[in-house]
Design a protein around this motif. Structure first.
Motif, PDB file in Angstrom:
ATOM      1  N   LEU A 184      44.643  50.934  47.283  1.00 15.63           N
ATOM      2  CA  LEU A 184      44.722  50.290  45.966  1.00 15.63           C
ATOM      3  C   LEU A 184      46.086  49.650  45.773  1.00 15.63           C
ATOM      4  O   LEU A 184      46.188  48.512  45.304  1.00 15.63           O
ATOM      5  N   ALA A 208      38.730  47.788  42.752  1.00 13.97           N
ATOM      6  CA  ALA A 208      39.861  48.466  42.119  1.00 13.97           C
ATOM      7  C   ALA A 208      39.418  49.499  41.089  1.00 13.97           C
ATOM      8  O   ALA A 208      39.779  50.666  41.180  1.00 13.97           O
ATOM      9  N   PHE A 259      39.471  39.182  50.832  1.00 18.89           N
ATOM     10  CA  PHE A 259      40.004  40.253  49.983  1.00 18.89           C
ATOM     11  C   PHE A 259      38.872  41.070  49.378  1.00 18.89           C
ATOM     12  O   PHE A 259      38.923  42.304  49.335  1.00 18.89           O
ATOM     13  N   ALA A 260      37.822  40.380  48.890  1.00 21.26           N
ATOM     14  CA  ALA A 260      36.718  41.081  48.237  1.00 21.26           C
ATOM     15  C   ALA A 260      36.014  41.995  49.237  1.00 21.26           C
ATOM     16  O   ALA A 260      35.747  43.166  48.948  1.00 21.26           O
ATOM     17  N   MET A 295      36.264  42.114  43.588  1.00 16.24           N
ATOM     18  CA  MET A 295      37.617  42.600  43.827  1.00 16.24           C
ATOM     19  C   MET A 295      38.076  43.552  42.736  1.00 16.24           C
ATOM     20  O   MET A 295      38.645  44.606  43.012  1.00 16.24           O
ATOM     21  N   VAL A 296      37.845  43.153  41.467  1.00 14.75           N
ATOM     22  CA  VAL A 296      38.406  43.932  40.363  1.00 14.75           C
ATOM     23  C   VAL A 296      37.564  45.174  40.094  1.00 14.75           C
ATOM     24  O   VAL A 296      38.085  46.288  40.066  1.00 14.75           O
ATOM     25  N   TYR A 297      36.244  44.995  39.941  1.00 14.62           N
ATOM     26  CA  TYR A 297      35.424  46.142  39.560  1.00 14.62           C
ATOM     27  C   TYR A 297      35.143  47.044  40.745  1.00 14.62           C
ATOM     28  O   TYR A 297      35.507  48.217  40.749  1.00 14.62           O
ATOM     29  N   MET A 320      37.615  40.712  32.083  1.00 15.83           N
ATOM     30  CA  MET A 320      38.017  41.547  33.217  1.00 15.83           C
ATOM     31  C   MET A 320      39.451  42.023  33.051  1.00 15.83           C
ATOM     32  O   MET A 320      39.776  43.167  33.401  1.00 15.83           O
ATOM     33  N   GLU A 344      46.613  46.540  48.006  1.00 17.10           N
ATOM     34  CA  GLU A 344      45.798  45.379  47.669  1.00 17.10           C
ATOM     35  C   GLU A 344      46.573  44.446  46.747  1.00 17.10           C
ATOM     36  O   GLU A 344      46.497  43.227  46.869  1.00 17.10           O
ATOM     37  N   SER A 401      38.101  44.950  50.054  1.00 16.86           N
ATOM     38  CA  SER A 401      38.171  45.991  49.034  1.00 16.86           C
ATOM     39  C   SER A 401      36.935  46.881  49.093  1.00 16.86           C
ATOM     40  O   SER A 401      36.980  48.039  48.692  1.00 16.86           O
TER      41      SER A 401
END
Lengths: 165, 101, 385
Positions: free
Chosen positions: C160, A64, C126-127, A59-61, B67, C163, C130
């Motif tokens: 973005l 986003a 969600f993952a 999700m983050v890397y 992170m 999300e 994305s």
């Protein structure tokens, strides 16, 4: 099965990283190689019973940070190309040779480690356990991380905003 | 778990070294920045593997914090890169050699 | 290989990809026609049978497969081909964690109607979602077109931004049900709570008064998180880039946005992705906010218990399964209808309005929602103890 998966994901991670660093032509390709590396790493995390961290990694890397990179590259239309010191073959050669030497040295030590994996509870690495740890033992670091993110948002806005007039 | 922990550590070390090389050899600001992300990720893999080996959750918490720092760093870093490009019209790091202009 | 797992996967895949996605093309046309006082698709026929336009999806597919596939000059061939797949595959696989029924046991076999009952269920959605952003973001860039590029830039910024709003607005549900696992959330919604119970706590009526127990409400997500329902729906629709949030493909401004240079089945795949995502959104909203597979006021045990009286336990489980799956798909169709009504009623937002809604309205509101939810949970726990 597990060892096959390990090799597939490790090769994808390292290959993605090499592709990112090695692509000179276009920054967008570099970013895409980075995504490959990040996704493979997330799979390695999940193989190590860190499901929550693996999902957050995607999700983050992948979801986003790299999209943000792509956004900036596309917004400013940065094609990249070879520049400055990248044209000096000697520097490149020395850098790569040193890195290979250090990697081999590290590998000769690390690949010899023989420690058995312990049995972990099925709870290990689940959202509930991470949440419990974050909100009890690590409450202060968690709060500080929130403040850090807020400060970063404010700083980014202050810097990227164009002066009016 | 057939793969010993050392293999995971070796992958992490290799990724870290690739990140270092990218940081040192490339002159494109954005690729250098991505190399930093790669190094952070290599450290994350190391953390997760050791954390699994000692049956402790602390390493994963550390990854979480890394992170957060990475996200904050990207926000600020990309803002810096945008203002750099606005002023110098180039992504070459060597153009940004003046402290003030 | 686990037979039940294969059967579940095939079932949900067939229903979503082969029934709902093609039907959506028909629904889209007929609904727009209805709302604009037209007749809509009714021309495609087989031997004169038009079946109120239901043959059009078949005609569409044949048309798109046989069309020429144009890759513009200067485009990146590999990425141009990959992008529709990157957009469509995540949409198709994110239904894996949405439960469309409870767990049953008959003739010694146990099964639960969810393909993957993951501990981090919604995080998976969600993952995966994305990753779908790459399909959109790269499509415009890879096709070497200025319109496509503009659409991609808009899409990346919009996806973005939303999300964040999407993740934060649904947090209240996790807090209320105390789990990320979708089946736990589904089971949690089968409970009921007494609406007038607070009267006893305040001491206004004597404890044990009978009529207090009469008024009960099912503990559905929409009852416990009314604000969360609307915010999550808005964020999901913006994430799917459907009108009124379709600035990345705004026809009147940037022609067709990110998929302007696509033709044939590649173009069709982008549309498939959009429609599958509509179904996934409906499934998510049903599972999280509308009680999932259960009938209101009736829990799975009660239903199986009632059916066991005339039919015996084995058949009762099967019948309960049929009832639950039908209930789930009825609710799913309702949510699709809600989305279609919104899609054809509201005009497109301006780009800055989309951003304004995401960052300055949805995000602060959902943060307030979390705060209020947390306070209420603490209050209820305090009163209950």
């Amino acid at each position: 099965m597990e060892s096959i998966l390990f090799w597939v994901f490790s090769i994808a991670a390292i290959g993605g990283a090499l592709g990112m660093v090695g692509t000179l032509r276009n920054t967008v390709y570099s970013a895409l190689w980075l995504v490959v590396s990040m996704l493979a790493l997330a799979c390695l995390f999940i193989m190590l019973n860190a499901q929550f961290v693996g999902l957050i990694q995607i999700m983050v890397y992948a979801g986003a940070i790299v999209v943000l990179f792509l956004f900036v590259v596309m917004l400013l239309n940065l094609t990249g190309g070879v520049m400055g010191a990248e044209e000096q073959p000697l520097l490149k050669f020395v850098g790569v040779a040193l890195a290979v030497a250090v990697s081999l040295q590290l590998g000769s030590i690390l690949l010899r480690i023989e420690l058995p994996w312990p049995e972990v509870s099925p709870e290990y690495g689940t959202t509930a356990e991470i949440g419990r740890a974050l909100y009890t033992d690590y409450l202060l670091p968690f709060e500080v991380a929130g403040v850090l993110l807020l400060a970063a948002i404010v700083a980014a806005l202050a810097m990227a905003k164009r002066e009016r007039g | 778990m057939e793969i010993p922990v050392g293999h995971y550590q070796f992958v992490a070390a290799a990724l870290f070294m690739i990140g270092v090389v990218g940081m040192l050899v490339r002159r494109n600001v954005i690729v250098m920045f991505m190399s930093i992300e790669l190094m952070l990720n290599a450290a994350n893999l190391s953390f997760v593997a050791w954390s699994r080996l000692w049956d402790s959750i602390d390493g994963q918490i550390f990854v979480f914090m890394v992170m957060v720092v990475a996200a904050a760093e990207v926000a600020v870093g990309l803002a810096i890169i945008i203002s750099l490009i606005r002023n110098r019209d180039s992504v070459n790091i060597e153009e940004a050699s003046l402290l003030k202009w | 290989m686990d037979v039940a797992l294969v059967a579940k996967t095939l079932f949900i895949f067939a229903v979503i990809m082969l029934v709902f996605a093609p039907l959506m093309t028909w629904v889209e046309r007929k609904q727009s026609a209805l709302m604009q006082d037209r007749i809509g698709a009714n021309r495609a026929d087989i031997f004169g049978i038009t079946a109120i336009g239901l043959i059009h999806p078949v005609a569409d597919v044949i048309k798109m497969i046989t069309k020429e596939d144009v890759i513009p000059a200067g485009a990146h061939r590999l990425l141009h081909t990959l992008c529709p797949l990157i957009a469509a595959v995540p949409a198709a696989i994110s239904f894996a964690v949405i439960p469309y029924g409870g767990s049953y046991s008959a003739w010694g076999a146990h099964w639960s109607l969810v393909v993957a009952d993951l501990d981090y269920g919604l995080l998976y959605v969600f993952a995966i979602g994305s990753i779908a952003a790459y399909g959109t973001v790269l499509a415009g860039w890879a096709s070497n077109s200025n319109w496509g590029m503009l659409g991609s830039l808009r899409a990346s910024a919009q996806m973005l931004s939303y999300e964040v709003a999407m993740g934060v607005s649904v947090l209240g549900i996790f807090m209320v049900f105390g789990s990320l696992r979708m089946t736990d959330i589904g089971v949690g919604q089968q409970e009921t709570f007494r609406l007038l119970g607070f009267l006893e706590h305040l001491g206004w009526v004597a404890p044990g008064t009978r009529w207090v127990d009469w008024v009960t409400i099912p503990a559905w997500g929409i009852v416990l998180q009314p604000l969360g329902f609307f915010m999550f729906l808005a964020a999901l629709m913006a994430e799917n880039k459907r009108p009124p949030f379709d600035t990345p493909e705004g026809e009147s401004e940037i022609v067709a946005g990110y998929f302007i240079e696509y033709s044939g089945m590649k173009f069709g795949l982008f549309f498939m992705a959009e429609w599958i995502e509509v179904v996934v959104i409906a499934g998510l909203m049903t599972a999280l906010f509308l009680g999932g597979w259960s009938l209101p006021w009736i829990s799975d045990q009660e239903l199986i218990g009632w059916l066991s009286v005339p039919f015996g336990p084995n058949l009762a489980n099967l019948l309960a399964m049929v009832v639950n799956v039908s209930v789930f798909f009825v609710k799913l169709c309702f949510m699709i209808w809600v989305q279609q009504i919104l899609r054809w009623s509201l005009p497109r937002f301006r780009y800055d309005q989309v951003m304004h809604l995401g960052w300055k309205i949805l995000l602060p509101l959902s943060l307030v929602n979390i705060l209020v939810t947390a306070i209420l949970i603490l209050l209820v726990d305090e009163l209950a103890s």
